[in-house]
Design an enzyme around this catalytic site. Structure first.
Site, short mmCIF file in Angstrom:
data_model
loop_
_atom_site.label_atom_id
_atom_site.label_comp_id
_atom_site.label_asym_id
_atom_site.label_seq_id
_atom_site.Cartn_x
_atom_site.Cartn_y
_atom_site.Cartn_z
N GLY A 111 0.80 -1.22 0.00
CA GLY A 111 0.00 0.00 0.00
C GLY A 111 0.83 1.27 0.00
O GLY A 111 2.05 1.25 -0.21
N ARG A 112 0.16 2.39 0.25
CA ARG A 112 0.80 3.70 0.14
C ARG A 112 0.83 4.38 1.51
O ARG A 112 1.11 3.74 2.51
CB ARG A 112 0.09 4.49 -0.95
CG ARG A 112 0.26 3.76 -2.29
CD ARG A 112 -0.70 4.19 -3.35
NE ARG A 112 -0.14 5.23 -4.22
CZ ARG A 112 -0.57 5.46 -5.44
NH1 ARG A 112 -1.54 4.76 -5.96
NH2 ARG A 112 -0.02 6.43 -6.16
N TYR A 113 0.56 5.66 1.57
CA TYR A 113 0.59 6.36 2.86
C TYR A 113 -0.74 6.17 3.60
O TYR A 113 -1.82 6.19 3.00
CB TYR A 113 0.81 7.86 2.66
CG TYR A 113 2.22 8.23 2.30
CD1 TYR A 113 3.25 8.19 3.23
CD2 TYR A 113 2.54 8.61 0.99
CE1 TYR A 113 4.55 8.52 2.89
CE2 TYR A 113 3.83 8.95 0.63
CZ TYR A 113 4.83 8.91 1.59
OH TYR A 113 6.11 9.23 1.24
N TYR B 210 -2.51 7.09 7.79
CA TYR B 210 -2.35 7.81 9.07
C TYR B 210 -2.86 6.93 10.19
O TYR B 210 -3.89 6.25 10.06
CB TYR B 210 -3.16 9.11 9.04
CG TYR B 210 -3.36 9.73 10.41
CD1 TYR B 210 -2.32 10.43 11.03
CD2 TYR B 210 -4.57 9.59 11.10
CE1 TYR B 210 -2.49 10.98 12.30
CE2 TYR B 210 -4.74 10.15 12.36
CZ TYR B 210 -3.70 10.83 12.96
OH TYR B 210 -3.86 11.38 14.22
N GLY C 80 -3.92 -2.97 5.23
CA GLY C 80 -2.55 -3.05 4.72
C GLY C 80 -1.86 -4.24 5.35
O GLY C 80 -1.87 -4.37 6.57
N CYS D 61 -3.89 6.40 1.19
CA CYS D 61 -3.84 5.21 0.32
C CYS D 61 -3.83 5.58 -1.15
O CYS D 61 -4.19 4.77 -2.00
CB CYS D 61 -5.00 4.26 0.64
SG CYS D 61 -4.96 3.64 2.34
#
Length: 223
Positions: free
Chosen positions: A77-79, A81, A149, A178
């Site tokens: 996945g990506r970023y 929080y 994730g 994401c």
């Protein structure tokens, strides 16, 4: 055939916040121990102080305002929080004894969270082409209420899911969550649901047997 029992899975529930780096180190240690047959599988429910985490597909352009620490998570996945008011579930299961099917694991994990939210009175769903757990805002727009994730190493899973109970939603503004720009983020509190962490934990654990049954039976959609 009897439904798989969750009794052999260790359950840890934290009432305080656990620093993300500390949790990541503990997950990696537990992963190795489970793979070696030296520790039980585990579901770990907790909360982190504010942090942005970067998955293996993270794009630096999607880190808009790094107002909090940024940690490379090693998951897919990506970023995303994590922070106060969000419940995180780390799921460490040995897929060698549960079908070696990563896609089924992810699908079943999504189903576990969706079914749990339904038990709490909130309709949630998957969205084609979009990662995460989705629901509708008061205005009827689709918005993300939970993230997924995972990482699989030695056929043992790591990371898992998060559910937005009552976080500061402005904190998501520091990233493109994401990698999805066209849809917002919401929470149970924002939708009028007051759910304490312990109440979510109880609802999740009531569905743990269903989740394990879905994995072991290759039935990747929970009822």
């Amino acid at each position: 055939m009897d439904r798989p029992s969750p009794e052999n899975v260790e359950i840890r529930r934290e009432s305080g916040q656990i620093a993300y780096r500390a949790a990541l180190a503990e997950m990696e240690t537990r992963n190795a121990a489970i793979a070696a047959g030296e520790a039980r599988e585990m579901v770990w429910l907790l909360e982190h102080p504010p942090v942005y985490t970067a998955g293996t597909s993270a794009d630096g352009a999607e880190l808009l305002d790094p107002r909090f620490e940024v940690v490379e998570a090693g998951r897919g996945g990506r970023y995303t929080y994590h922070g106060p008011g969000q419940r995180v579930g780390y799921v460490m299961l040995d897929l060698k004894s549960r079908g070696r099917d990563v896609r089924c694991f992810v699908h079943s994990l999504e189903g576990w969270v969706i079914a749990t939210l339904g038990d709490l009175g909130l309709e949630a769903f998957r969205a084609d082409g979009r990662i995460g757990i989705w629901t509708r805002t008061r205005e009827g727009r689709e918005a993300k209420i939970g993230a997924i994730g995972v990482r699989v190493r030695r056929w043992v899973t790591m990371h898992g899911f998060s559910v937005n109970l009552a976080p500061d939603l402005s904190h998501f503004g520091g990233i493109v969550p994401c990698g999805i720009e066209d849809f917002g983020v919401t929470s149970l509190a924002d939708l009028g649901f007051e759910v304490a962490p312990r109440a979510l934990d109880k609802a999740l654990l009531a569905r743990l047997g269903d989740f394990l049954a879905a994995l072991e039976g290759k039935d990747c959609a929970l009822p």
